[in-house]
Structures are given as C-alpha cells and as structure tokens.
Write a protein that holds these residues in place. Sequence first.
Motif, PDB file in Angstrom:
ATOM      1  N   ALA A  51       0.836  -1.204   0.000  1.00  0.00           N
ATOM      2  CA  ALA A  51       0.000   0.000   0.000  1.00  0.00           C
ATOM      3  C   ALA A  51       0.870   1.253   0.000  1.00  0.00           C
ATOM      4  O   ALA A  51       0.563   2.235  -0.682  1.00  0.00           O
ATOM      5  CB  ALA A  51      -0.931  -0.004   1.203  1.00  0.00           C
ATOM      6  N   GLY A  52       1.949   1.230   0.759  1.00  0.00           N
ATOM      7  CA  GLY A  52       2.873   2.368   0.777  1.00  0.00           C
ATOM      8  C   GLY A  52       3.504   2.607  -0.584  1.00  0.00           C
ATOM      9  O   GLY A  52       3.644   3.750  -1.022  1.00  0.00           O
ATOM     10  N   ASN A  53       3.870   1.514  -1.273  1.00  0.00           N
ATOM     11  CA  ASN A  53       4.445   1.644  -2.612  1.00  0.00           C
ATOM     12  C   ASN A  53       3.419   2.194  -3.597  1.00  0.00           C
ATOM     13  O   ASN A  53       3.757   2.986  -4.481  1.00  0.00           O
ATOM     14  CB  ASN A  53       4.973   0.299  -3.102  1.00  0.00           C
ATOM     15  N   LEU A  54       2.163   1.782  -3.460  1.00  0.00           N
ATOM     16  CA  LEU A  54       1.109   2.283  -4.340  1.00  0.00           C
ATOM     17  C   LEU A  54       0.913   3.781  -4.140  1.00  0.00           C
ATOM     18  O   LEU A  54       0.843   4.547  -5.104  1.00  0.00           O
ATOM     19  CB  LEU A  54      -0.204   1.542  -4.078  1.00  0.00           C
ATOM     20  N   VAL A  55       0.865   4.215  -2.892  1.00  0.00           N
ATOM     21  CA  VAL A  55       0.689   5.639  -2.600  1.00  0.00           C
ATOM     22  C   VAL A  55       1.886   6.441  -3.094  1.00  0.00           C
ATOM     23  O   VAL A  55       1.726   7.520  -3.682  1.00  0.00           O
ATOM     24  CB  VAL A  55       0.461   5.854  -1.089  1.00  0.00           C
ATOM     25  N   ALA A  56       3.087   5.910  -2.895  1.00  0.00           N
ATOM     26  CA  ALA A  56       4.283   6.615  -3.360  1.00  0.00           C
ATOM     27  C   ALA A  56       4.288   6.739  -4.883  1.00  0.00           C
ATOM     28  O   ALA A  56       4.654   7.787  -5.427  1.00  0.00           O
ATOM     29  CB  ALA A  56       5.537   5.887  -2.888  1.00  0.00           C
ATOM     30  N   GLY A  57       3.869   5.690  -5.564  1.00  0.00           N
ATOM     31  CA  GLY A  57       3.802   5.741  -7.026  1.00  0.00           C
ATOM     32  C   GLY A  57       2.785   6.750  -7.513  1.00  0.00           C
ATOM     33  O   GLY A  57       3.026   7.483  -8.475  1.00  0.00           O
ATOM     34  N   MET A  58       1.640   6.798  -6.851  1.00  0.00           N
ATOM     35  CA  MET A  58       0.608   7.754  -7.251  1.00  0.00           C
ATOM     36  C   MET A  58       1.065   9.190  -6.974  1.00  0.00           C
ATOM     37  O   MET A  58       0.779  10.102  -7.756  1.00  0.00           O
ATOM     38  CB  MET A  58      -0.693   7.447  -6.537  1.00  0.00           C
ATOM     39  N   THR A  59       1.784   9.389  -5.885  1.00  0.00           N
ATOM     40  CA  THR A  59       2.312  10.715  -5.576  1.00  0.00           C
ATOM     41  C   THR A  59       3.328  11.150  -6.626  1.00  0.00           C
ATOM     42  O   THR A  59       3.330  12.306  -7.064  1.00  0.00           O
ATOM     43  CB  THR A  59       2.953  10.719  -4.179  1.00  0.00           C
ATOM     44  N   GLY A  60       4.170  10.217  -7.040  1.00  0.00           N
ATOM     45  CA  GLY A  60       5.145  10.515  -8.092  1.00  0.00           C
ATOM     46  C   GLY A  60       4.476  10.847  -9.414  1.00  0.00           C
ATOM     47  O   GLY A  60       4.896  11.766 -10.131  1.00  0.00           O
ATOM     48  N   THR A  61       3.428  10.108  -9.732  1.00  0.00           N
ATOM     49  CA  THR A  61       2.692  10.381 -10.967  1.00  0.00           C
ATOM     50  C   THR A  61       2.028  11.747 -10.916  1.00  0.00           C
ATOM     51  O   THR A  61       2.017  12.490 -11.897  1.00  0.00           O
ATOM     52  CB  THR A  61       1.629   9.291 -11.207  1.00  0.00           C
ATOM     53  N   GLU A  62       1.496  12.085  -9.755  1.00  0.00           N
ATOM     54  CA  GLU A  62       0.860  13.395  -9.600  1.00  0.00           C
ATOM     55  C   GLU A  62       1.885  14.514  -9.787  1.00  0.00           C
ATOM     56  O   GLU A  62       1.608  15.517 -10.457  1.00  0.00           O
ATOM     57  CB  GLU A  62       0.218  13.501  -8.222  1.00  0.00           C
TER      58      GLU A  62
END
Length: 96
Positions: free
Chosen positions: A36-47
């Motif tokens: 879940a942390g990796n998913l959130v970090a990836g979405m933050t990077g995409t944003e």
Amino acid sequence: MEIRSTPAEQGYLAAKPALAPSAKPADTGETFAAAAGNLVAGMTGTEATAKAAMVGKADPHALVMALTQTELAIETASTLRDKVVEAYQEIMRMPV
C-alpha cells in the motif's frame, strides 16, 4: 581458449540470489502495508509528474509512462482485493 557460459546459465546465476530464502518470513500485514505504501508513493510521483507536465517542465513521454505505471498498479491492487474478497466469501460458505 576462453570458455563462455551460456545465456541460460548467466540468467540462472543472476536470479539465484532472489531464490534464497529470507532469514525471517515476512508478516502478511507488513507485506500488505508495504504494498500500500508503494502504491501511494507511485501515485504521488505520478501526480508530481503530471503537475510538471502541465507547466511544461516534464516530457510528455514521462507523463505517459507515469500514468501507465499508475494504471497498472491500481489494476493490480484491485485484482488483489477481488481475490481476497473471493477467498473470504469461499471461507464463509464452508460448513461449520
């Protein structure tokens, strides 16, 4: 005369460290929390990439790559969620 290894042998030797068992098996909760942390970090990077692309500071190709990676991560998370719910429902159908 030099003897060279085959590509299959090189691939096996490269993957061998990944096959070694870890010292301590990972806790399921910790594994899901890390995912879940990796998913959130990836979405933050995409944003951040999307914001940079909007002001012209990022390459459009980088934006497409970031969006594709995020789409794949979300699809993976939803598939995993569906499998967990399906397993739970199967357990609940079992006779006591």
